[in-house]
Design a protein around this motif. Structure first.
Motif, short mmCIF file in Angstrom:
data_model
loop_
_atom_site.label_atom_id
_atom_site.label_comp_id
_atom_site.label_asym_id
_atom_site.label_seq_id
_atom_site.Cartn_x
_atom_site.Cartn_y
_atom_site.Cartn_z
N ARG A 182 0.91 -0.80 -0.12
CA ARG A 182 0.12 0.33 -0.34
C ARG A 182 0.55 1.17 -0.05
O ARG A 182 0.32 1.99 -0.78
CB ARG A 182 -0.97 -0.36 1.37
N VAL A 183 1.98 1.18 0.92
CA VAL A 183 2.85 2.58 0.46
C VAL A 183 3.41 2.56 -0.09
O VAL A 183 3.08 3.55 -0.91
CB VAL A 183 4.00 2.55 2.09
N ARG A 184 3.95 1.72 -0.76
CA ARG A 184 4.83 1.61 -2.03
C ARG A 184 3.48 2.48 -3.80
O ARG A 184 3.83 2.37 -3.72
CB ARG A 184 5.21 -0.05 -3.10
N LEU A 185 2.72 1.76 -3.22
CA LEU A 185 1.40 1.93 -4.52
C LEU A 185 1.72 3.76 -4.24
O LEU A 185 1.31 4.46 -4.85
CB LEU A 185 0.77 0.93 -4.49
N LEU A 186 1.08 3.60 -2.84
CA LEU A 186 0.96 5.46 -2.60
C LEU A 186 2.28 6.31 -3.16
O LEU A 186 1.76 7.64 -3.85
CB LEU A 186 0.86 5.54 -1.11
N THR A 232 2.44 -4.83 -10.33
CA THR A 232 0.79 -5.60 -11.18
C THR A 232 -0.82 -4.99 -11.21
O THR A 232 -0.68 -4.43 -9.68
CB THR A 232 0.74 -6.66 -12.26
N ARG A 233 -1.63 -4.71 -11.47
CA ARG A 233 -2.61 -3.83 -11.54
C ARG A 233 -3.55 -5.06 -10.55
O ARG A 233 -4.01 -4.15 -9.51
CB ARG A 233 -3.43 -4.17 -12.83
N GLY A 234 -2.72 -6.19 -9.91
CA GLY A 234 -3.56 -7.18 -9.34
C GLY A 234 -3.76 -6.66 -7.70
O GLY A 234 -4.49 -6.30 -7.23
N ALA A 235 -2.57 -6.16 -7.72
CA ALA A 235 -1.42 -5.57 -6.72
C ALA A 235 -3.02 -4.38 -6.33
O ALA A 235 -3.47 -3.76 -4.77
CB ALA A 235 -0.31 -5.25 -6.35
N PHE A 236 -2.91 -3.57 -7.14
CA PHE A 236 -3.58 -2.46 -6.85
C PHE A 236 -4.98 -2.50 -6.63
O PHE A 236 -6.11 -2.10 -5.42
CB PHE A 236 -4.01 -1.67 -8.31
N TYR A 237 -5.75 -3.45 -7.54
CA TYR A 237 -7.51 -3.02 -6.95
C TYR A 237 -7.64 -4.46 -5.91
O TYR A 237 -8.41 -4.12 -5.36
CB TYR A 237 -7.96 -4.00 -8.43
N VAL A 295 -3.64 3.44 -14.20
CA VAL A 295 -3.37 2.79 -12.68
C VAL A 295 -2.28 2.07 -13.26
O VAL A 295 -1.39 1.76 -12.00
CB VAL A 295 -4.64 1.35 -12.80
N GLU A 296 -1.92 1.37 -14.70
CA GLU A 296 -0.67 1.19 -14.60
C GLU A 296 0.56 1.28 -14.36
O GLU A 296 1.41 0.99 -13.83
CB GLU A 296 -0.75 0.08 -16.17
N ASP A 297 0.38 2.86 -14.57
CA ASP A 297 1.34 3.91 -14.29
C ASP A 297 1.47 3.25 -12.68
O ASP A 297 3.15 3.38 -12.71
CB ASP A 297 1.28 4.98 -15.03
N ILE A 298 0.95 3.98 -12.11
CA ILE A 298 1.10 3.85 -10.61
C ILE A 298 1.68 2.37 -10.39
O ILE A 298 2.78 2.13 -10.12
CB ILE A 298 -0.21 3.11 -9.52
N THR A 348 -9.80 6.99 -8.14
CA THR A 348 -10.22 8.54 -6.82
C THR A 348 -10.02 7.50 -5.09
O THR A 348 -9.94 8.53 -4.39
CB THR A 348 -11.19 8.42 -6.77
N ASP A 349 -10.09 6.97 -5.08
CA ASP A 349 -10.47 5.83 -3.32
C ASP A 349 -8.48 6.10 -3.30
O ASP A 349 -8.08 6.85 -1.67
CB ASP A 349 -10.74 4.75 -3.41
N LEU A 350 -7.49 5.89 -4.03
CA LEU A 350 -6.46 5.75 -3.58
C LEU A 350 -6.13 7.37 -3.36
O LEU A 350 -4.67 7.54 -2.18
CB LEU A 350 -5.63 5.62 -4.85
N PHE A 351 -6.45 8.53 -4.30
CA PHE A 351 -5.65 9.69 -4.53
C PHE A 351 -6.08 10.28 -3.28
O PHE A 351 -5.74 11.16 -2.24
CB PHE A 351 -6.68 10.46 -5.80
N ILE A 352 -7.28 10.19 -1.81
CA ILE A 352 -7.82 10.61 -1.33
C ILE A 352 -7.06 10.40 -0.22
O ILE A 352 -6.19 10.49 1.01
CB ILE A 352 -9.84 10.34 -1.06
N GLU A 353 -6.52 8.81 0.19
CA GLU A 353 -6.20 8.51 0.58
C GLU A 353 -4.55 8.98 1.13
O GLU A 353 -3.81 9.03 2.41
CB GLU A 353 -5.73 6.73 1.44
#
Lengths: 205, 205
Positions: free
Chosen positions: A16-20, A47-52, A37-40, A59-64
């Motif tokens: 989570r931290v790395r994604l943020l 990969t996208r799996g980790a994100f979802y 999402v793939e950029d991130i 948006t959810d990630l962004f607000i966090e």
DNA sequence: GAACTCTAATACACAACTGTATCTGAATTC
DNA sequence: GAATTCAGATACAGTTGTGTATTAGAGTTC
């Protein structure tokens, strides 16, 4: 190099931290909409799996992301309030305040992005406004304390002054970023200082 | 209803104007990146062919849109300067000034969008900065004239004050848009007025 | 250590946008 | 009024994105 073995929870948190972190970089660079999402995930080494599996949506990630930044700033301001309000040097005070709010450009861009997004998305706006009002209140308290210690009256309501101060800081920061040649390095502080010393000291006559 | 027969040039110009108008609406609504060329042309009643035969790219159209808005504002401010500087009512003066800069929300959003875009695109930034500096200079002149007529000294360099004023207006406008309930209707003017009366009159003691 | 569980990778089906290349019909020219 | 020209429509080929469904491989439990 013995790599520490992580528990599931630790590993998840790390992801989570790395994604943020990666999102902050990517969004500051390309903008919220243009960042996929793939950029991130790519930037973060997933990969996208980790994100979802960690966030409902971009948006959810962004607000966090914003919340995380918000908390940092709040704590920083609080600390300023506790330790540094005794110094009577307005210019230095403001410089600290300003750098607390916008230490780096990434943070500025993220919040600018957020403001724009909030114009379009009512739900997002509500959540963002809550953060902004919190920030405003801390700044308003800051201003109140400041005036009290200086034994001067507030030239307007503390809340309104706080809003104005936030707007002013944003504006100055933008010009500072966008036209580094056009303004002297300390322009930010000197403009702020000119306005604020007039605002706060002017009324004393 | 005898519809006027248009020459090629007139027809082309009409298309351009309609595309620009539609783009302003679409971009304000969805954001520059999220707005597709088809969004624009669809709204305007054309197809993508019309777009590419009139503009090089979306960015190209966008900068023309900003220029058009910029010219309007410049002329408006100029007119204010010519006709209205005689009135000594600061509050009214500022209200006029403010509504001149951001009569409607669309215009604010467009410029916010532009500022963000400029952070990322160096060429765009150069073109945008040129416009901003022009605006700054008009405002600086405005301020200079104002102080001269009031027979008071400038509390800081006119250019810096102009930048601060632009930032302040932006900031207040944002809060005004985003939290219409949170602020009283005239908050914009009253905050501006509190700050500026202190800034401009404070130094007189 | 075998069964279980959850994180993250992989695969898939679908939707949207871009820019160019080609075509059509209305304005212009002679 | 026939030939020409140009604005704008249509068709096409390729890219990039999304979200879900499934799978693999680690951590966990007993």
């Amino acid at each position: 190099m013995p790599r520490k073995r992580l528990t599931r929870e630790e590993s998840r948190e790390q992801t989570r931290v790395r994604l943020l972190d990666a999102a902050a970089v990517a969004i500051a660079k390309k903008g919220l909409t243009a960042t996929s999402v793939e950029d991130i995930t790519g930037h973060a080494g997933y990969t996208r799996g980790a994100f979802y599996s960690n966030f409902k949506s971009k948006t959810d990630l962004f607000i966090e992301l914003l919340k995380r930044d918000h908390v940092d700033v709040q704590e920083g301001l609080q600390q300023l309030l506790d330790t540094d309000l005794s110094g009577k040097d307005l210019q230095r005070q403001l410089a600290l305040f300003y750098s607390q709010c916008y230490g780096d450009n990434t943070s500025y861009v993220l919040w600018a992005e957020a403001r724009l997004h909030s114009v379009r998305d009512a739900k997002f706006r509500q959540r963002l406004n809550a953060l902004c009002l919190e920030k405003r209140d801390v700044i308003a308290y800051f201003i109140t304390q400041f005036c009290k210690r200086m034994e001067m009256p507030l030239p307007a309501s503390a809340a309104d002054l706080a809003l104005a101060m936030m707007g002013l800081c944003d504006g100055v920061k933008y010009f500072n970023m966008s036209m580094p040649g056009e303004l002297p390095d300390n322009a930010a502080e000197s403009v702020l200082s000119a306005i604020f010393s007039a605002t706060f000291f002017g009324s004393r006559a």
